[in-house]
Design a protein around this motif. Structure first.
Motif, mmCIF file in Angstrom:
data_model
loop_
_atom_site.group_PDB
_atom_site.id
_atom_site.type_symbol
_atom_site.label_atom_id
_atom_site.label_comp_id
_atom_site.label_asym_id
_atom_site.label_seq_id
_atom_site.Cartn_x
_atom_site.Cartn_y
_atom_site.Cartn_z
ATOM 1 N N ALA A 95 0.839 -1.192 0.000
ATOM 2 C CA ALA A 95 0.000 0.000 0.000
ATOM 3 C C ALA A 95 0.878 1.247 0.000
ATOM 4 O O ALA A 95 1.878 1.311 0.711
ATOM 5 C CB ALA A 95 -0.907 -0.008 1.222
ATOM 6 N N LEU A 96 0.495 2.224 -0.776
ATOM 7 C CA LEU A 96 1.195 3.503 -0.837
ATOM 8 C C LEU A 96 0.435 4.538 0.002
ATOM 9 O O LEU A 96 -0.755 4.356 0.275
ATOM 10 C CB LEU A 96 1.309 3.964 -2.287
ATOM 11 C CG LEU A 96 2.101 3.031 -3.211
ATOM 12 C CD1 LEU A 96 2.043 3.521 -4.650
ATOM 13 C CD2 LEU A 96 3.533 2.904 -2.738
ATOM 14 N N PRO A 97 1.076 5.617 0.417
ATOM 15 C CA PRO A 97 0.417 6.604 1.276
ATOM 16 C C PRO A 97 -0.946 7.125 0.786
ATOM 17 O O PRO A 97 -1.847 7.319 1.607
ATOM 18 C CB PRO A 97 1.456 7.724 1.384
ATOM 19 C CG PRO A 97 2.758 7.009 1.277
ATOM 20 C CD PRO A 97 2.514 5.921 0.269
ATOM 21 N N PRO A 98 -1.172 7.338 -0.527
ATOM 22 C CA PRO A 98 -2.505 7.806 -0.945
ATOM 23 C C PRO A 98 -3.631 6.807 -0.652
ATOM 24 O O PRO A 98 -4.805 7.186 -0.645
ATOM 25 C CB PRO A 98 -2.366 8.010 -2.457
ATOM 26 C CG PRO A 98 -0.914 8.202 -2.693
ATOM 27 C CD PRO A 98 -0.227 7.376 -1.644
ATOM 28 N N SER A 99 -3.303 5.548 -0.388
ATOM 29 C CA SER A 99 -4.345 4.558 -0.093
ATOM 30 C C SER A 99 -5.076 4.869 1.211
ATOM 31 O O SER A 99 -6.189 4.397 1.423
ATOM 32 C CB SER A 99 -3.757 3.149 -0.045
ATOM 33 O OG SER A 99 -2.851 3.033 1.033
#
Length: 134
Positions: A95-99
């Motif tokens: 998962a990336l921060p915008p998720s």
């Protein structure tokens, strides 16, 4: 929750998939897929196993757990679909921060797209490795 036999559990499996797997990224997730050669006996018997990486960059513990639950639910829907057609492999979803701020629909769309693309790339790599020896 995913069944135990469908989860990546060891650090060695995570690192092998992240280092050697085909990687595809979207805004919210990065998916790495590593497929075992279909001729091996272990590939036929083994299901595709899935692991998740949600770092502290995504948010606090509450946010990370929510993202992880959503990703698990989205992957569980895929187990009878695209994942079923690729026995003997591992998939790691990062998962990336915008998720953290993404809605369910956006997160699921990104995951489905990245998962399909990573599996196609991994299958292509597997075919090219098998074809190189003949």
């Amino acid at each position: 929750m995913l069944p135990r036999e469908k989860r990546v559990r060891t650090p060695a499996d995570f690192s092998k998939t992240l280092r050697s797997g085909a990687r595809t990224g979207r805004r919210n997730v990065v998916v790495s897929a590593y497929l075992i050669e279909p001729t091996s006996a272990e590939a036929e018997a083994a299901p595709v196993r899935v692991g998740f990486v949600v770092s502290k960059a995504v948010g606090n513990a509450v946010v990370r757990n929510r993202v992880k639950r959503r990703l698990r639910a989205a992957v569980a829907e895929q187990l009878d679909g695209p994942l079923d057609g690729h026995p003997g492999g591992t998939v790691v979803v990062r998962a990336l921060p915008p998720s953290a701020t993404a809605g369910w629909g956006e997160l699921k769309k990104d995951l489905d797209s990245a998962l399909g693309s990573a599996l196609r790339k991994a299958a292509g790599r597997r075919r090219s490795v098998m074809g190189a020896g003949t």
